[in-house]
Write a protein that holds these residues in place. Structure first.
Motif, PDB file in Angstrom:
ATOM      1  N   LEU A  22       0.830  -1.204   0.000  1.00 53.58           N
ATOM      2  CA  LEU A  22       0.000   0.000   0.000  1.00 53.58           C
ATOM      3  C   LEU A  22       0.863   1.253   0.000  1.00 53.58           C
ATOM      4  CD1 LEU A  22      -2.740   1.411   0.273  1.00 53.58           C
ATOM      5  CD2 LEU A  22      -2.598   1.080   2.731  1.00 53.58           C
ATOM      6  N   ILE A  23       1.923   1.245   0.818  1.00 51.28           N
ATOM      7  CA  ILE A  23       2.806   2.403   0.909  1.00 51.28           C
ATOM      8  C   ILE A  23       3.526   2.640  -0.420  1.00 51.28           C
ATOM      9  CG2 ILE A  23       4.892   3.292   2.019  1.00 51.28           C
ATOM     10  CD1 ILE A  23       4.019   1.769   4.547  1.00 51.28           C
ATOM     11  N   LYS A  24       3.955   1.550  -1.044  1.00 52.67           N
ATOM     12  CA  LYS A  24       4.759   1.657  -2.259  1.00 52.67           C
ATOM     13  C   LYS A  24       3.934   1.969  -3.493  1.00 52.67           C
ATOM     14  CE  LYS A  24       8.261  -0.880  -4.886  1.00 52.67           C
ATOM     15  NZ  LYS A  24       9.006  -2.150  -5.013  1.00 52.67           N
ATOM     16  N   ASN A  25       2.707   1.424  -3.564  1.00 56.40           N
ATOM     17  CA  ASN A  25       1.910   1.522  -4.794  1.00 56.40           C
ATOM     18  C   ASN A  25       0.598   2.270  -4.602  1.00 56.40           C
ATOM     19  OD1 ASN A  25       3.669  -0.258  -6.445  1.00 56.40           O
ATOM     20  ND2 ASN A  25       3.055  -1.770  -4.930  1.00 56.40           N
ATOM     21  N   ARG A  26       0.576   3.203  -3.685  1.00 60.30           N
ATOM     22  CA  ARG A  26      -0.693   3.846  -3.351  1.00 60.30           C
ATOM     23  C   ARG A  26      -1.218   4.752  -4.458  1.00 60.30           C
ATOM     24  NH1 ARG A  26       3.292   6.158  -0.203  1.00 60.30           N
ATOM     25  NH2 ARG A  26       3.566   8.413  -0.367  1.00 60.30           N
ATOM     26  N   LYS A  27      -0.416   4.972  -5.518  1.00 61.48           N
ATOM     27  CA  LYS A  27      -0.868   5.844  -6.595  1.00 61.48           C
ATOM     28  C   LYS A  27      -1.554   5.096  -7.733  1.00 61.48           C
ATOM     29  CE  LYS A  27       0.777   9.375  -4.547  1.00 61.48           C
ATOM     30  NZ  LYS A  27       0.268  10.709  -4.421  1.00 61.48           N
ATOM     31  N   SER A  28      -1.491   3.782  -7.704  1.00 62.71           N
ATOM     32  CA  SER A  28      -2.045   3.014  -8.813  1.00 62.71           C
ATOM     33  C   SER A  28      -3.439   2.507  -8.468  1.00 62.71           C
ATOM     34  CB  SER A  28      -1.123   1.831  -9.132  1.00 62.71           C
ATOM     35  OG  SER A  28      -1.751   0.957 -10.029  1.00 62.71           O
ATOM     36  N   LEU A  29      -4.413   2.921  -9.256  1.00 61.02           N
ATOM     37  CA  LEU A  29      -5.786   2.488  -9.027  1.00 61.02           C
ATOM     38  C   LEU A  29      -5.904   0.975  -9.182  1.00 61.02           C
ATOM     39  CD1 LEU A  29      -8.740   3.184  -8.536  1.00 61.02           C
ATOM     40  CD2 LEU A  29      -8.993   3.556 -10.993  1.00 61.02           C
ATOM     41  N   ASP A  89      -1.954  12.146  -0.719  1.00 58.41           N
ATOM     42  CA  ASP A  89      -0.753  11.687  -0.033  1.00 58.41           C
ATOM     43  C   ASP A  89      -0.850  11.826   1.480  1.00 58.41           C
ATOM     44  OD1 ASP A  89       0.894  10.478  -1.796  1.00 58.41           O
ATOM     45  OD2 ASP A  89       2.499  11.944  -1.676  1.00 58.41           O
ATOM     46  N   LYS A  90      -1.717  12.702   1.949  1.00 57.26           N
ATOM     47  CA  LYS A  90      -1.878  12.871   3.396  1.00 57.26           C
ATOM     48  C   LYS A  90      -2.531  11.646   4.033  1.00 57.26           C
ATOM     49  CE  LYS A  90      -2.152  17.916   3.133  1.00 57.26           C
ATOM     50  NZ  LYS A  90      -0.753  18.088   3.577  1.00 57.26           N
ATOM     51  N   LEU A  91      -3.154  10.808   3.221  1.00 59.78           N
ATOM     52  CA  LEU A  91      -3.779   9.587   3.747  1.00 59.78           C
ATOM     53  C   LEU A  91      -2.742   8.627   4.332  1.00 59.78           C
ATOM     54  CD1 LEU A  91      -6.367   8.867   0.909  1.00 59.78           C
ATOM     55  CD2 LEU A  91      -6.870   9.665   3.212  1.00 59.78           C
ATOM     56  N   LYS A  92      -1.485   8.806   3.953  1.00 60.78           N
ATOM     57  CA  LYS A  92      -0.441   7.908   4.469  1.00 60.78           C
ATOM     58  C   LYS A  92      -0.299   8.021   5.988  1.00 60.78           C
ATOM     59  CE  LYS A  92       3.261  11.248   3.563  1.00 60.78           C
ATOM     60  NZ  LYS A  92       4.423  11.555   2.712  1.00 60.78           N
ATOM     61  N   TYR A  93      -0.764   9.140   6.553  1.00 67.34           N
ATOM     62  CA  TYR A  93      -0.659   9.311   8.009  1.00 67.34           C
ATOM     63  C   TYR A  93      -1.645   8.412   8.757  1.00 67.34           C
ATOM     64  CZ  TYR A  93       2.129  13.368   6.723  1.00 67.34           C
ATOM     65  OH  TYR A  93       3.094  14.183   6.185  1.00 67.34           O
ATOM     66  N   LEU A  94      -2.605   7.823   8.037  1.00 67.62           N
ATOM     67  CA  LEU A  94      -3.527   6.876   8.672  1.00 67.62           C
ATOM     68  C   LEU A  94      -2.930   5.471   8.769  1.00 67.62           C
ATOM     69  CD1 LEU A  94      -6.919   7.809   6.962  1.00 67.62           C
ATOM     70  CD2 LEU A  94      -6.222   8.315   9.297  1.00 67.62           C
ATOM     71  N   ILE A  95      -1.875   5.223   8.019  1.00 64.69           N
ATOM     72  CA  ILE A  95      -1.294   3.875   7.989  1.00 64.69           C
ATOM     73  C   ILE A  95      -0.718   3.445   9.338  1.00 64.69           C
ATOM     74  CG2 ILE A  95       0.503   2.447   6.932  1.00 64.69           C
ATOM     75  CD1 ILE A  95       0.049   3.954   4.332  1.00 64.69           C
ATOM     76  N   PRO A  96       0.093   4.283  10.034  1.00 60.05           N
ATOM     77  CA  PRO A  96       0.655   3.839  11.323  1.00 60.05           C
ATOM     78  C   PRO A  96      -0.385   3.464  12.376  1.00 60.05           C
ATOM     79  CG  PRO A  96       1.893   5.704  10.483  1.00 60.05           C
ATOM     80  CD  PRO A  96       0.691   5.568   9.605  1.00 60.05           C
ATOM     81  N   PRO A  97      -1.424   4.304  12.631  1.00 58.94           N
ATOM     82  CA  PRO A  97      -2.398   3.893  13.647  1.00 58.94           C
ATOM     83  C   PRO A  97      -3.159   2.620  13.282  1.00 58.94           C
ATOM     84  CG  PRO A  97      -3.141   5.886  12.511  1.00 58.94           C
ATOM     85  CD  PRO A  97      -1.721   5.662  12.143  1.00 58.94           C
TER      86      PRO A  97
END
Length: 353
Positions: A22-29, A89-97
């Motif tokens: 998810l972190i690496k490929n979050r731009k590909s639909l 890209d700000k959605l990545k901050y939801l990944i840690p919690p």
């Protein structure tokens, strides 16, 4: 006992692998849809394992699997990708919690299986906050639907409508299952409705994935056909009737004043629609007067946009910025960056700082 703990740990490891994806490929639909399918399959597989191994009444069935917490985030990423949102890209901050939820689940299950003294307290804490998962899931779906409806006139993607209808179906399914769980005490009836709705959802998401894949293949075929079309046009079209100077200026002005080309799904057809010019005339202009083709010219301008933002803020994350500028992969970005500046971003940054 060891076998069960291995299954729990395996789920955590698979979750970690999916998280890295998810972190690496979050731009590909396309990757987001595939990731969602994998998450759903693994979550259902884990729940099925618990039911078959221990039945409905065992305590592990009362501790919901944690992998499902990523479903809402994946749909938000897919929605942001479709509408080309700047905030995606700000959605990545939801990944840690969300990752902490998975870790907590693994610890709780392992503690219960090992019959540790603090296991019940850990389970109670997990269940206390996991009851809010349903609200989080509904909120993600509702927000995604709202954004897709709000931007429906500007979204130019083959799956946009299907994806929106799919989200509406999933949201309706959740509300129906929620109502059934409160109105009926028959667990088997609830499970039958749940499985039926899940199968429909799973089939639908596979259909959307196939549509997306076909859309990507069509786009790649267009790229391959462009050079052939240009050659044919040179042979059969009266080029003297085309005002290439005006076309060249129109193209240059578009890339200077508009940011539409920063959408990674931007195509020659879209440019032709914006400029009200035929694709054939555009291809000739790119090849004959701009010494390039559509994709090279677009990516060069993306690199220039990248440079402009990086100059203003050298501390920005290079990879995130590259994706924001419309590049679908890091390899493509590095290829055009090196072609333009004869160095890699890591070598270019020190000069700015």
């Amino acid at each position: 006992m060891l076998y069960i703990i291995m299954v729990v740990m395996l789920q955590a490891l698979i979750t970690l692998a999916l998280l890295m994806c998810l972190i690496k490929n979050r731009k590909s639909l396309l990757n987001m849809l595939l990731l969602y399918i994998l998450v759903v399959v693994l979550d259902m597989g884990y729940e099925y394992f618990i039911i078959q191994r221990f039945g409905y009444e065992w305590v592990m069935y009362e501790i919901p699997g944690s992998l499902r917490v990523f479903k809402g985030l994946i749909f938000l990423y897919a929605t942001a990708d479709l509408i080309n949102a700047r905030w995606r890209d700000k959605l990545k901050y939801l990944i840690p919690p969300l990752s902490l939820v998975v870790v907590h689940h693994t610890v709780v299950i392992s503690a219960k299986l090992l019959d540790l003294s603090w296991a019940d307290a850990a389970i109670a804490f997990y269940k206390a906050y996991f009851i809010y998962y349903t609200y989080y899931w509904i909120l993600c779906l509702a927000l995604s639907i709202f954004l897709l409806v709000k931007h429906r006139k500007t979204v130019n993607h083959a799956i946009a409508n299907n994806f929106r209808y799919l989200l509406c179906y999933i949201l309706a399914s959740i509300l129906i299952l929620y109502a059934i769980s409160y109105s009926s005490s028959d667990r088997m009836q609830y499970q039958k409705v749940y499985i039926l709705m899940f199968l429909i959802q799973f089939g639908w998401i596979l259909y959307v994935y196939i549509l997306t894949y076909q859309f990507r293949l069509k786009e790649e075929r267009e790229i391959i056909q462009q050079s052939a079309e240009s050659k044919e046009t040179y042979q059969y079209k009266d080029l003297s009737k085309i005002d290439f100077d005006s076309l060249q200026k129109a193209i240059e002005y578009f890339y200077k004043e508009s940011n539409v080309y920063l959408d990674e799904e931007f195509t020659l057809s879209q440019l032709a629609d914006h400029l009200e010019i035929s694709k054939a005339d555009l291809s000739i202009t790119f090849n004959k007067y701009l010494n390039s083709n559509f994709h090279e010219y677009t990516n060069r301008n993306r690199i220039m946009h990248f440079k402009q933002i990086l100059t203003q803020d050298p501390s920005v994350n290079v990879t995130d910025l590259a994706f924001q500028c419309g590049f679908k992969s890091k390899s493509t970005f590095y290829k055009y960056f090196k072609r333009e500046f004869n160095c890699l971003p890591s070598e270019y940054l020190p000069g700015l700082q």
